[in-house]
Design a protein around this motif. Sequence first.
Motif, PDB file in Angstrom:
ATOM      1  N   LEU A 176       1.247  -1.407  -0.025  1.00 28.96           N
ATOM      2  CA  LEU A 176      -0.456  -0.269  -0.481  1.00 28.96           C
ATOM      3  C   LEU A 176       0.515   1.352  -0.270  1.00 28.96           C
ATOM      4  CD1 LEU A 176      -2.985  -1.088   2.883  1.00 28.96           C
ATOM      5  CD2 LEU A 176      -2.846  -0.467   0.351  1.00 28.96           C
ATOM      6  N   ARG A 177       2.324   1.305   0.626  1.00 29.30           N
ATOM      7  CA  ARG A 177       2.455   2.119   0.627  1.00 29.30           C
ATOM      8  C   ARG A 177       3.650   2.317  -0.683  1.00 29.30           C
ATOM      9  NH1 ARG A 177       8.121   1.246   3.104  1.00 29.30           N
ATOM     10  NH2 ARG A 177       8.756   0.850   0.912  1.00 29.30           N
ATOM     11  N   ASN A 178       3.782   1.534  -1.107  1.00 29.20           N
ATOM     12  CA  ASN A 178       4.679   1.844  -2.225  1.00 29.20           C
ATOM     13  C   ASN A 178       3.306   1.732  -3.502  1.00 29.20           C
ATOM     14  OD1 ASN A 178       6.958   0.796  -0.967  1.00 29.20           O
ATOM     15  ND2 ASN A 178       7.124  -1.779  -1.909  1.00 29.20           N
ATOM     16  N   ALA A 179       2.641   1.812  -3.289  1.00 27.99           N
ATOM     17  CA  ALA A 179       1.482   2.183  -4.726  1.00 27.99           C
ATOM     18  C   ALA A 179       1.133   3.652  -4.333  1.00 27.99           C
ATOM     19  CB  ALA A 179       0.293   1.264  -4.738  1.00 27.99           C
ATOM     20  N   GLY A 180       1.563   4.647  -3.005  1.00 26.69           N
ATOM     21  CA  GLY A 180       0.821   6.173  -2.668  1.00 26.69           C
ATOM     22  C   GLY A 180       0.056   5.947  -1.814  1.00 26.69           C
ATOM     23  N   PHE A 181      -0.262   5.066  -1.247  1.00 21.17           N
ATOM     24  CA  PHE A 181      -1.224   4.532  -0.256  1.00 21.17           C
ATOM     25  C   PHE A 181      -0.667   5.319   1.741  1.00 21.17           C
ATOM     26  CE2 PHE A 181      -3.845   3.020  -3.604  1.00 21.17           C
ATOM     27  CZ  PHE A 181      -4.131   3.876  -4.363  1.00 21.17           C
ATOM     28  N   GLY A 182       0.218   4.928   1.691  1.00 25.88           N
ATOM     29  CA  GLY A 182       1.466   5.596   2.811  1.00 25.88           C
ATOM     30  C   GLY A 182       0.731   6.470   3.886  1.00 25.88           C
ATOM     31  N   TYR A 183      -0.257   7.023   3.289  1.00 24.45           N
ATOM     32  CA  TYR A 183      -1.132   8.234   3.884  1.00 24.45           C
ATOM     33  C   TYR A 183      -2.281   7.761   5.090  1.00 24.45           C
ATOM     34  CZ  TYR A 183      -3.727   9.080   0.046  1.00 24.45           C
ATOM     35  OH  TYR A 183      -4.596   8.577  -1.264  1.00 24.45           O
ATOM     36  N   LEU A 184      -3.092   7.062   4.349  1.00 22.08           N
ATOM     37  CA  LEU A 184      -3.252   5.971   4.261  1.00 22.08           C
ATOM     38  C   LEU A 184      -3.853   5.740   6.155  1.00 22.08           C
ATOM     39  CD1 LEU A 184      -5.779   4.854   1.481  1.00 22.08           C
ATOM     40  CD2 LEU A 184      -6.451   6.810   2.555  1.00 22.08           C
ATOM     41  N   LEU A 185      -2.823   5.079   6.120  1.00 21.19           N
ATOM     42  CA  LEU A 185      -1.894   4.253   7.220  1.00 21.19           C
ATOM     43  C   LEU A 185      -1.145   5.747   8.751  1.00 21.19           C
ATOM     44  CD1 LEU A 185      -0.701   1.594   5.691  1.00 21.19           C
ATOM     45  CD2 LEU A 185      -2.428   1.190   6.815  1.00 21.19           C
ATOM     46  N   LYS A 186      -1.854   4.906   9.995  1.00 18.15           N
ATOM     47  CA  LYS A 186      -0.439   5.629  11.008  1.00 18.15           C
ATOM     48  C   LYS A 186       0.982   5.386  10.771  1.00 18.15           C
ATOM     49  CE  LYS A 186      -4.030   6.048  13.791  1.00 18.15           C
ATOM     50  NZ  LYS A 186      -4.660   6.565  14.559  1.00 18.15           N
ATOM     51  N   GLU A 187       1.451   6.154  11.064  1.00 17.38           N
ATOM     52  CA  GLU A 187       2.778   6.351  10.628  1.00 17.38           C
ATOM     53  C   GLU A 187       3.654   5.094  11.303  1.00 17.38           C
ATOM     54  OE1 GLU A 187       6.684   6.534   8.750  1.00 17.38           O
ATOM     55  OE2 GLU A 187       4.689   8.347   8.213  1.00 17.38           O
ATOM     56  N   HIS A 188       3.151   4.620  12.867  1.00 22.10           N
ATOM     57  CA  HIS A 188       4.025   3.525  13.718  1.00 22.10           C
ATOM     58  C   HIS A 188       3.301   2.154  12.706  1.00 22.10           C
ATOM     59  CE1 HIS A 188       0.220   3.843  15.331  1.00 22.10           C
ATOM     60  NE2 HIS A 188       0.083   2.480  15.735  1.00 22.10           N
ATOM     61  N   VAL A 189       1.937   2.564  12.582  1.00 23.42           N
ATOM     62  CA  VAL A 189       2.075   1.172  11.660  1.00 23.42           C
ATOM     63  C   VAL A 189       2.489   1.016  10.841  1.00 23.42           C
ATOM     64  CG1 VAL A 189      -0.246  -0.181  10.155  1.00 23.42           C
ATOM     65  CG2 VAL A 189      -0.465   1.496  12.299  1.00 23.42           C
ATOM     66  N   LEU A 190       2.865   1.840   9.962  1.00 21.92           N
ATOM     67  CA  LEU A 190       3.720   1.835   8.924  1.00 21.92           C
ATOM     68  C   LEU A 190       5.094   1.213   9.241  1.00 21.92           C
ATOM     69  CD1 LEU A 190       3.520   4.321   6.526  1.00 21.92           C
ATOM     70  CD2 LEU A 190       3.478   2.242   5.388  1.00 21.92           C
ATOM     71  N   LYS A 191       6.115   1.697  10.132  1.00 19.80           N
ATOM     72  CA  LYS A 191       7.284   1.320  10.321  1.00 19.80           C
ATOM     73  C   LYS A 191       7.602   0.321  10.886  1.00 19.80           C
ATOM     74  CE  LYS A 191       8.951   5.963  10.758  1.00 19.80           C
ATOM     75  NZ  LYS A 191       9.178   7.287  11.635  1.00 19.80           N
ATOM     76  N   ALA A 192       6.498  -0.220  11.700  1.00 17.69           N
ATOM     77  CA  ALA A 192       6.697  -1.874  12.420  1.00 17.69           C
ATOM     78  C   ALA A 192       6.690  -2.731  10.720  1.00 17.69           C
ATOM     79  CB  ALA A 192       4.946  -1.802  13.066  1.00 17.69           C
ATOM     80  N   ALA A 193       5.049  -2.426  10.780  1.00 17.21           N
ATOM     81  CA  ALA A 193       5.513  -3.142   9.447  1.00 17.21           C
ATOM     82  C   ALA A 193       6.909  -3.701   8.319  1.00 17.21           C
ATOM     83  CB  ALA A 193       4.473  -3.014   7.818  1.00 17.21           C
ATOM     84  N   GLU A 194       7.656  -2.517   7.871  1.00 14.54           N
ATOM     85  CA  GLU A 194       8.821  -2.299   7.523  1.00 14.54           C
ATOM     86  C   GLU A 194       9.701  -2.972   8.242  1.00 14.54           C
ATOM     87  OE1 GLU A 194       9.215   1.421   6.974  1.00 14.54           O
ATOM     88  OE2 GLU A 194       8.159   1.945   4.550  1.00 14.54           O
TER      89      GLU A 194
END
Length: 141
Positions: free
Chosen positions: A117-135
């Motif tokens: 989702l982040r790579n498709a340009g939808f990272g803004y839909l997710l909270k930053e801590h959720v993105l970082k934890a997944a990465e």
Amino acid sequence: MKDLRAAVERMRADWADFMGFMAEGVIGAEVVTSPVYEAGPFHLQRFITGLSPAEENHMGEAILRGDGTVEYLKTYRLSAAQTRRAYLLKQLAQGGWSLERTAEQLKTTRDELIVRLRNAGFGYLLKEHVLKAAETRLTRR
């Protein structure tokens, strides 16, 4: 006048050929429609094709008369990137906007879906801590 009539007929034939060429990816394609608005005998519908990456994909809207006559049609051809993004959103909607259900449908993990989702340009839909934890979890593998 005879020459003018012939020129108009040629122009109409050329225009019909051109419009057929421009819309060949949507004519005869499977589409999903959604009613938007109704005004008297007219119905506004939005549509999108099947979002197959191997095919030309379109989205647009049409105004139809009650008898099915098309009064207005606007279609946008989607690029490959737009098709992938629309496909992801469609999968999320079908999964009830649940990351877990959508990941299961796509036969992937929740973390991989988040990064996709982040790579498709939808990272803004997710909270930053959720993105970082997944990465972080994905890089530790």
